[in-house]
Design an enzyme around this catalytic site. Structure first.
Site, PDB file in Angstrom:
ATOM      1  N   LYS A 130       0.834  -1.213   0.000  1.00 43.13           N
ATOM      2  CA  LYS A 130       0.000   0.000   0.000  1.00 43.13           C
ATOM      3  C   LYS A 130       0.868   1.262   0.000  1.00 43.13           C
ATOM      4  CE  LYS A 130      -2.074  -1.108   3.870  1.00 43.13           C
ATOM      5  NZ  LYS A 130      -1.372  -2.376   4.163  1.00 43.13           N
ATOM      6  N   ARG A 142      -9.771   0.736   8.593  1.00 38.38           N
ATOM      7  CA  ARG A 142      -9.439  -0.664   8.888  1.00 38.38           C
ATOM      8  C   ARG A 142     -10.539  -1.359   9.659  1.00 38.38           C
ATOM      9  NH1 ARG A 142      -3.502   0.395   8.781  1.00 38.38           N
ATOM     10  NH2 ARG A 142      -2.529  -1.617   9.103  1.00 38.38           N
ATOM     11  N   ARG A 185      11.692  -5.706   5.161  1.00 39.48           N
ATOM     12  CA  ARG A 185      11.566  -4.249   5.000  1.00 39.48           C
ATOM     13  C   ARG A 185      12.552  -3.502   5.901  1.00 39.48           C
ATOM     14  NH1 ARG A 185       5.793  -1.894   5.418  1.00 39.48           N
ATOM     15  NH2 ARG A 185       5.772  -3.229   7.258  1.00 39.48           N
ATOM     16  N   ARG A 215      11.146  -1.888  11.522  1.00 39.81           N
ATOM     17  CA  ARG A 215      10.002  -1.559  12.387  1.00 39.81           C
ATOM     18  C   ARG A 215       9.842  -2.614  13.470  1.00 39.81           C
ATOM     19  NH1 ARG A 215       5.049  -0.105   8.368  1.00 39.81           N
ATOM     20  NH2 ARG A 215       3.945  -1.333   9.946  1.00 39.81           N
ATOM     21  N   ARG A 230      -0.979  -9.244  12.948  1.00 38.61           N
ATOM     22  CA  ARG A 230      -1.525  -8.195  12.069  1.00 38.61           C
ATOM     23  C   ARG A 230      -2.408  -8.807  10.974  1.00 38.61           C
ATOM     24  NH1 ARG A 230       4.030  -5.528  10.714  1.00 38.61           N
ATOM     25  NH2 ARG A 230       2.874  -4.308   9.175  1.00 38.61           N
TER      26      ARG A 230
HETATM   27  P1  AP5 Z   1       4.892  -1.589   1.865  1.00 36.51           P
HETATM   28  O1  AP5 Z   1       4.599  -0.798   0.643  1.00 36.51           O
HETATM   29  O2  AP5 Z   1       5.592  -0.919   2.984  1.00 36.51           O
HETATM   30  O3  AP5 Z   1       3.551  -2.331   2.358  1.00 36.51           O
HETATM   31  P2  AP5 Z   1       2.303  -1.799   3.173  1.00 36.51           P
HETATM   32  O4  AP5 Z   1       1.094  -2.471   2.617  1.00 36.51           O
HETATM   33  O5  AP5 Z   1       2.302  -0.308   3.225  1.00 36.51           O
HETATM   34  O6  AP5 Z   1       2.667  -2.476   4.557  1.00 36.51           O
HETATM   35  P3  AP5 Z   1       2.551  -2.001   6.072  1.00 36.51           P
HETATM   36  O7  AP5 Z   1       3.198  -3.075   6.862  1.00 36.51           O
HETATM   37  O8  AP5 Z   1       3.069  -0.610   6.246  1.00 36.51           O
HETATM   38  O9  AP5 Z   1       1.031  -2.025   6.255  1.00 36.51           O
HETATM   39  P4  AP5 Z   1       0.290  -2.115   7.582  1.00 36.51           P
HETATM   40  O10 AP5 Z   1      -1.092  -1.877   7.108  1.00 36.51           O
HETATM   41  O11 AP5 Z   1       0.515  -3.322   8.379  1.00 36.51           O
HETATM   42  O12 AP5 Z   1       1.011  -0.996   8.469  1.00 36.51           O
HETATM   43  P5  AP5 Z   1       0.696   0.536   8.762  1.00 36.51           P
HETATM   44  O13 AP5 Z   1       1.963   1.260   8.685  1.00 36.51           O
HETATM   45  O14 AP5 Z   1      -0.466   1.035   7.973  1.00 36.51           O
HETATM   46  O15 AP5 Z   1       5.733  -2.894   1.406  1.00 36.51           O
HETATM   47  C1  AP5 Z   1       6.194  -3.819   2.364  1.00 36.51           C
HETATM   48  C2  AP5 Z   1       7.600  -4.305   1.943  1.00 36.51           C
HETATM   49  O16 AP5 Z   1       7.490  -5.003   0.709  1.00 36.51           O
HETATM   50  C3  AP5 Z   1       8.603  -3.168   1.694  1.00 36.51           C
HETATM   51  O17 AP5 Z   1       9.887  -3.571   2.086  1.00 36.51           O
HETATM   52  C4  AP5 Z   1       8.541  -2.940   0.176  1.00 36.51           C
HETATM   53  O18 AP5 Z   1       9.771  -2.455  -0.320  1.00 36.51           O
HETATM   54  C5  AP5 Z   1       8.241  -4.353  -0.327  1.00 36.51           C
HETATM   55  N1  AP5 Z   1       7.407  -4.360  -1.526  1.00 36.51           N
HETATM   56  C6  AP5 Z   1       6.375  -3.519  -1.825  1.00 36.51           C
HETATM   57  N2  AP5 Z   1       5.833  -3.842  -3.013  1.00 36.51           N
HETATM   58  C7  AP5 Z   1       6.529  -4.936  -3.458  1.00 36.51           C
HETATM   59  C8  AP5 Z   1       6.445  -5.740  -4.638  1.00 36.51           C
HETATM   60  N3  AP5 Z   1       5.517  -5.495  -5.590  1.00 36.51           N
HETATM   61  N4  AP5 Z   1       7.311  -6.779  -4.761  1.00 36.51           N
HETATM   62  C9  AP5 Z   1       8.254  -7.034  -3.798  1.00 36.51           C
HETATM   63  N5  AP5 Z   1       8.380  -6.283  -2.658  1.00 36.51           N
HETATM   64  C10 AP5 Z   1       7.528  -5.249  -2.503  1.00 36.51           C
HETATM   65  O19 AP5 Z   1       0.197   0.443  10.282  1.00 36.51           O
HETATM   66  C11 AP5 Z   1       1.068   0.055  11.305  1.00 36.51           C
HETATM   67  C12 AP5 Z   1       0.289  -0.083  12.606  1.00 36.51           C
HETATM   68  O20 AP5 Z   1      -0.307   1.191  12.957  1.00 36.51           O
HETATM   69  C13 AP5 Z   1      -0.903  -1.052  12.573  1.00 36.51           C
HETATM   70  O21 AP5 Z   1      -0.512  -2.392  12.797  1.00 36.51           O
HETATM   71  C14 AP5 Z   1      -1.771  -0.483  13.696  1.00 36.51           C
HETATM   72  O22 AP5 Z   1      -1.272  -0.839  14.965  1.00 36.51           O
HETATM   73  C15 AP5 Z   1      -1.601   1.009  13.508  1.00 36.51           C
HETATM   74  N6  AP5 Z   1      -2.607   1.569  12.611  1.00 36.51           N
HETATM   75  C16 AP5 Z   1      -2.371   2.167  11.406  1.00 36.51           C
HETATM   76  N7  AP5 Z   1      -3.512   2.560  10.853  1.00 36.51           N
HETATM   77  C17 AP5 Z   1      -4.504   2.200  11.709  1.00 36.51           C
HETATM   78  C18 AP5 Z   1      -5.913   2.307  11.674  1.00 36.51           C
HETATM   79  N8  AP5 Z   1      -6.561   2.859  10.633  1.00 36.51           N
HETATM   80  N9  AP5 Z   1      -6.625   1.829  12.720  1.00 36.51           N
HETATM   81  C19 AP5 Z   1      -6.002   1.265  13.788  1.00 36.51           C
HETATM   82  N10 AP5 Z   1      -4.670   1.111  13.879  1.00 36.51           N
HETATM   83  C20 AP5 Z   1      -3.923   1.577  12.844  1.00 36.51           C
END
Ligand code: AP5
Length: 210
Positions: free
Chosen positions: A17, A92, A126, A158, A169
């Site tokens: 994402k 979410r 990552r 992270r 997660r």
């Molecule tokens: P990346 O692009 O970073 O993936 P992502 O989907 O953004 O993954 P996240 O882990 O950031 O998502 P998340 O939803 O768990 O965490 P968030 O930060 O929102 O890609 C991942 C890796 O793969 C990278 O190394 C990238 O280089 C690689 N990659 C990407 N595309 C690729 C491809 N095509 N091929 C190969 N490799 C690739 O949230 C973190 C925490 O915050 C949550 O767990 C929760 O505790 C809290 N939080 C955030 N938002 C909320 C909410 N709305 N409500 C409640 N809690 C929340």
């Protein structure tokens, strides 16, 4: 109701994402609003929100709705979001989706699909810079190991990017976020996009459906 283009990028943790939202921001000139990035900034700043959120994030759980909804409402008022916005990691839960619907119109939901067996490798590989640049040790490594190409900062992993936290997660995603996708499907604004393959190829698929 505020009139502007509203996109949601939804998908499991590690589905790409953040990677795709940055490309969309550059291409479309919309604001990229990542609640994960906003929460990590609050944790790094040691603010009250950061202190309240840290425990949930470190455990791989979800931060309480009231906290993230306030954060999101504030982000939507930023001038950068006037033309359009890309939501990454929000909504979410159903209460978050209801709060969003009461505030803005959502035009399209991109459901980024990556099989769960590929997710763990993506997430545990990552590496991040404190400024938010994202790398992967295998798929998109920095030129110098452990150092950000753009800022020269030391890269870090992270605290929620461990195999155990990834499982927690993914469970949250299944239980809380799949119903959100179903909610938007009933409005026929969801487009499923295959998130497997080179990030540029994934981006081309997304642009093709927008
Ligand atoms: P990346 O692009 O970073 O993936 P992502 O989907 O953004 O993954 P996240 O882990 O950031 O998502 P998340 O939803 O768990 O965490 P968030 O930060 O929102 O890609 C991942 C890796 O793969 C990278 O190394 C990238 O280089 C690689 N990659 C990407 N595309 C690729 C491809 N095509 N091929 C190969 N490799 C690739 O949230 C973190 C925490 O915050 C949550 O767990 C929760 O505790 C809290 N939080 C955030 N938002 C909320 C909410 N709305 N409500 C409640 N809690 C929340």
């Amino acid at each position: 109701m505020v009139e502007r283009t509203g996109l949601i990028l939804i998908g499991a943790p590690g589905s790409g994402k953040g990677t795709q939202a940055k490309k969309l921001k550059d291409q479309l000139g919309f604001a990229h609003i990542s609640t994960g990035d906003l929460l990590r900034a609050a944790v790094a700043a040691g603010s009250k929100l950061g202190l309240d959120a840290k425990g949930y994030m470190d455990a791989g759980g979800l931060v309480p709705d009231a906290l993230v909804i306030d954060l999101l409402r504030e982000a939507l008022t930023e001038p950068a979001a006037a033309k359009g916005f890309i939501l990454d990691g929000f909504p979410r839960t159903i209460p978050q989706a209801e709060a969003l619907d009461a505030a803005v119109r959502i035009d399209r939901v991109i459901d980024l699909q990556v099989p769960f067996d590929l997710i763990e490798e993506r997430i545990t590989g990552r590496r991040m810079s404190p400024s938010g640049h994202v790398y992967h040790v295998k798929y998109s490594p920095p030129k110098i190991e452990g150092t950000c190409d753009v800022t020269g900062e030391k890269l870090y992993q992270r605290s929620d990017d461990t195999p155990e936290k990834v499982r927690a997660r993914l469970e949250k995603f299944d239980a809380e976020t799949r119903p959100v996708i179903a909610r938007y499907q009933s409005r026929r604004i969801v487009v499923a996009v295959d998130g497997v393959g080179d990030p540029e190829a994934v981006f081309t698929r997304i642009m093709a459906v927008l």
